[in-house]
Design an enzyme around this catalytic site. Structure first.
Site, PDB file in Angstrom:
ATOM      1  N   GLY A 177      -2.871  -7.408   6.668  1.00  0.00           N
ATOM      2  CA  GLY A 177      -3.911  -8.406   6.922  1.00  0.00           C
ATOM      3  C   GLY A 177      -3.764  -9.637   6.045  1.00  0.00           C
ATOM      4  O   GLY A 177      -4.013 -10.765   6.488  1.00  0.00           O
ATOM      5  N   ARG A 224       2.678   9.454  11.293  1.00  0.00           N
ATOM      6  CA  ARG A 224       1.590   8.517  11.574  1.00  0.00           C
ATOM      7  C   ARG A 224       0.381   9.290  12.100  1.00  0.00           C
ATOM      8  O   ARG A 224      -0.763   8.935  11.833  1.00  0.00           O
ATOM      9  CB  ARG A 224       2.046   7.481  12.598  1.00  0.00           C
ATOM     10  CG  ARG A 224       3.135   6.547  12.065  1.00  0.00           C
ATOM     11  CD  ARG A 224       3.525   5.521  13.113  1.00  0.00           C
ATOM     12  NE  ARG A 224       4.523   4.574  12.625  1.00  0.00           N
ATOM     13  CZ  ARG A 224       5.836   4.758  12.729  1.00  0.00           C
ATOM     14  NH1 ARG A 224       6.311   5.840  13.285  1.00  0.00           N
ATOM     15  NH2 ARG A 224       6.668   3.843  12.268  1.00  0.00           N
ATOM     16  N   ASN A 264      -2.422   2.692  12.395  1.00  0.00           N
ATOM     17  CA  ASN A 264      -1.752   3.909  12.868  1.00  0.00           C
ATOM     18  C   ASN A 264      -2.656   5.136  12.805  1.00  0.00           C
ATOM     19  O   ASN A 264      -3.559   5.171  11.969  1.00  0.00           O
ATOM     20  CB  ASN A 264      -0.509   4.162  12.015  1.00  0.00           C
ATOM     21  CG  ASN A 264       0.684   3.370  12.511  1.00  0.00           C
ATOM     22  OD1 ASN A 264       0.945   3.364  13.708  1.00  0.00           O
ATOM     23  ND2 ASN A 264       1.382   2.722  11.602  1.00  0.00           N
ATOM     24  N   HIS A 271       4.437   4.854  19.570  1.00  0.00           N
ATOM     25  CA  HIS A 271       4.906   4.339  18.277  1.00  0.00           C
ATOM     26  C   HIS A 271       4.994   5.506  17.304  1.00  0.00           C
ATOM     27  O   HIS A 271       4.159   5.699  16.440  1.00  0.00           O
ATOM     28  CB  HIS A 271       3.926   3.284  17.764  1.00  0.00           C
ATOM     29  CG  HIS A 271       4.367   2.626  16.486  1.00  0.00           C
ATOM     30  ND1 HIS A 271       5.605   2.052  16.321  1.00  0.00           N
ATOM     31  CD2 HIS A 271       3.718   2.449  15.305  1.00  0.00           C
ATOM     32  CE1 HIS A 271       5.694   1.554  15.097  1.00  0.00           C
ATOM     33  NE2 HIS A 271       4.570   1.791  14.463  1.00  0.00           N
TER      34      HIS A 271
HETATM   35  N1  APR Z   1     -13.294  -2.435   7.629  1.00  0.00           N
HETATM   36  C1  APR Z   1     -12.442  -3.402   7.167  1.00  0.00           C
HETATM   37  N2  APR Z   1     -11.385  -3.131   6.384  1.00  0.00           N
HETATM   38  C2  APR Z   1     -11.184  -1.863   6.017  1.00  0.00           C
HETATM   39  C3  APR Z   1     -12.026  -0.804   6.451  1.00  0.00           C
HETATM   40  C4  APR Z   1     -13.125  -1.141   7.277  1.00  0.00           C
HETATM   41  N3  APR Z   1     -13.982  -0.214   7.723  1.00  0.00           N
HETATM   42  N4  APR Z   1     -11.556   0.353   5.928  1.00  0.00           N
HETATM   43  C5  APR Z   1     -10.462   0.051   5.222  1.00  0.00           C
HETATM   44  N5  APR Z   1     -10.228  -1.291   5.279  1.00  0.00           N
HETATM   45  C6  APR Z   1      -9.191  -2.069   4.619  1.00  0.00           C
HETATM   46  C7  APR Z   1      -8.798  -1.525   3.255  1.00  0.00           C
HETATM   47  O1  APR Z   1      -9.772  -1.852   2.281  1.00  0.00           O
HETATM   48  C8  APR Z   1      -7.457  -2.181   3.028  1.00  0.00           C
HETATM   49  O2  APR Z   1      -7.572  -3.376   2.254  1.00  0.00           O
HETATM   50  O3  APR Z   1      -7.964  -2.043   5.347  1.00  0.00           O
HETATM   51  C9  APR Z   1      -6.964  -2.502   4.433  1.00  0.00           C
HETATM   52  C10 APR Z   1      -5.628  -1.829   4.783  1.00  0.00           C
HETATM   53  O4  APR Z   1      -4.672  -2.410   3.974  1.00  0.00           O
HETATM   54  P1  APR Z   1      -3.456  -1.576   3.317  1.00  0.00           P
HETATM   55  O5  APR Z   1      -3.993  -0.335   2.703  1.00  0.00           O
HETATM   56  O6  APR Z   1      -2.668  -2.527   2.470  1.00  0.00           O
HETATM   57  O7  APR Z   1      -2.613  -1.121   4.613  1.00  0.00           O
HETATM   58  P2  APR Z   1      -1.566  -1.982   5.470  1.00  0.00           P
HETATM   59  O8  APR Z   1      -0.194  -1.786   4.933  1.00  0.00           O
HETATM   60  O9  APR Z   1      -2.074  -3.360   5.633  1.00  0.00           O
HETATM   61  O10 APR Z   1      -1.630  -1.179   6.854  1.00  0.00           O
HETATM   62  C11 APR Z   1      -2.801  -1.133   7.642  1.00  0.00           C
HETATM   63  O11 APR Z   1      -1.598  -0.756   9.691  1.00  0.00           O
HETATM   64  O12 APR Z   1       0.664  -0.310  10.034  1.00  0.00           O
HETATM   65  C12 APR Z   1      -0.613   0.238   9.913  1.00  0.00           C
HETATM   66  O13 APR Z   1      -0.167   2.427   9.055  1.00  0.00           O
HETATM   67  C13 APR Z   1      -0.711   1.164   8.749  1.00  0.00           C
HETATM   68  O14 APR Z   1      -2.809   2.096   9.425  1.00  0.00           O
HETATM   69  C14 APR Z   1      -2.190   1.197   8.505  1.00  0.00           C
HETATM   70  C15 APR Z   1      -2.619  -0.232   8.840  1.00  0.00           C
END
Ligand code: APR
Length: 318
Positions: free
Chosen positions: A14, A95, A127, A182
């Site tokens: 994000g 996943r 995922n 995927h």
């Molecule tokens: N609403 C908004 N954000 C949220 C929520 C929610 N209810 N729950 C968790 N998050 C946020 C977390 O706080 C975190 O900052 O989602 C973010 C996920 O970021 P990362 O842990 O860095 O994960 P990322 O590598 O970005 O991957 C996100 O995409 O490719 C897939 O497997 C991966 O499922 C994962 C997702």
């Protein structure tokens, strides 16, 4: 150019997405929501905003722990979820093993979209990909045009990269698609892989192609193992942007996406990766490729694997 794009989840993927959306100027406003404190989303967007004078961008940014920051967004990209991480013994969860925790997050995401931007086109990245998109489908009740998952662009990009490296030619010369779920059952479509319009077999031996396709299927895990924590984030963010760009500029571009099938490829009622025409309405058309018998069989097996995870989503109810 859109008026507003929303990004849900301001972690690795994000964060890169928000940065690229502002840099490329795809919308006048880019908003980010993340529940992580003290206020990760506000911090990331302030950081990005403070670079706008340097990159000469007048895109307006907003970040918040509250979903109302997404109000009125026309396009939403969902990255909220726990990524894969290597266990202490070095093994990787699949996943699918992320399902339970990420379903809960997806329900919160759905509520946020419903309350603030119910008409938005949604691209989801979390995922297990196809199952999470299915849950969004259950929760949001959108037409199939307006909800899709990002996986095929990324899996195809990995396949194209490996092919280009092996053939010693530009990545721009490689045309390829990866379809299906995927996960481990994804299908690199060798019969449609071309190098400058020529069959890939003219450049690379069948044995090498077997190895490249196996590497493609486990490419996400390869990055997870190397990183030590978290999973790939630049390539997923760039891949989602290719989809967003096709929608924002009504490009009618054929891109592999996780889409809801209604009989195409012999599959009914599942989200799974297929080529689709993306334009201003979202998924405007599913393209049915001519597959070899072996590829058809592999697609059937992949659909069975996706069905299994989707059944778990259904069993976990709402
Ligand atoms: N609403 C908004 N954000 C949220 C929520 C929610 N209810 N729950 C968790 N998050 C946020 C977390 O706080 C975190 O900052 O989602 C973010 C996920 O970021 P990362 O842990 O860095 O994960 P990322 O590598 O970005 O991957 C996100 O995409 O490719 C897939 O497997 C991966 O499922 C994962 C997702």
């Amino acid at each position: 150019m859109l008026n507003k794009i929303g990004v849900i989840g301001g972690g690795n993927i994000g964060g890169v997405l928000a940065q690229l959306l502002v840099t490329r100027g795809y919308a006048k406003n880019v908003a980010l929501v993340d529940v992580k404190g003290p206020d990760l989303a506000a911090g990331k967007m302030l950081d990005i905003a403070e670079a706008t004078p340097v990159i000469r961008s007048d895109v307006q940014t907003a970040g918040s722990k509250e979903y109302d920051v997404l109000e009125g967004a026309e396009l939403v990209i969902n990255t909220a979820g726990v990524p894969r991480a290597a266990r202490p013994d070095g093994t990787l969860p699949t996943r699918e093993e992320l399902l339970e925790v990420n379903l809960k997050i997806t329900d919160a995401v759905s509520a946020g979209i419903k309350a603030n931007c119910p008409d938005a086109i949604v691209i989801s990245i979390a995922n297990p990909l196809d199952a999470i998109v299915y849950r969004l489908h259950m929760n949001l009740g959108k037409t199939r045009a307006k909800l899709m998952g990002m996986a095929g662009v990324l899996d195809s990009a990995r396949y194209r990269y490996f092919i280009a490296q092996e053939a010693g030619v530009s990545v721009e010369n490689i045309d390829a698609m990866v379809l299906g779920g995927h996960g481990d059952s994804m299908i690199p479509i060798r019969s449609a892989c071309r190098i400058a319009g020529m069959p890939v077999e003219k450049f690379i031996s069948p044995e090498k192609l077997d190895a490249i396709e196996a590497r493609t299927r486990s490419a996400g895990g390869e990055v997870v193992k190397l990183l030590g924590s978290g999973s790939a984030f630049v390539s997923p963010a760039q891949s989602a942007l290719e989809m967003a760009e096709a929608i924002i500029y009504d490009k009618k571009k054929i891109i592999p996406v996780s889409a809801y099938l209604e009989g195409e490829y012999g599959v009914n009622g599942l989200y799974i990766g297929v080529p689709a025409v993306l334009g201003k309405n979202g998924v405007e058309k599913i393209i049915e490729m001519d597959l070899t018998d072996a590829e058809k069989e592999a697609f059937k097996n992949s659909a069975a694997a996706v069905q299994k995870t989707t059944d778990e989503v259904l069993a976990m109810g709402k």
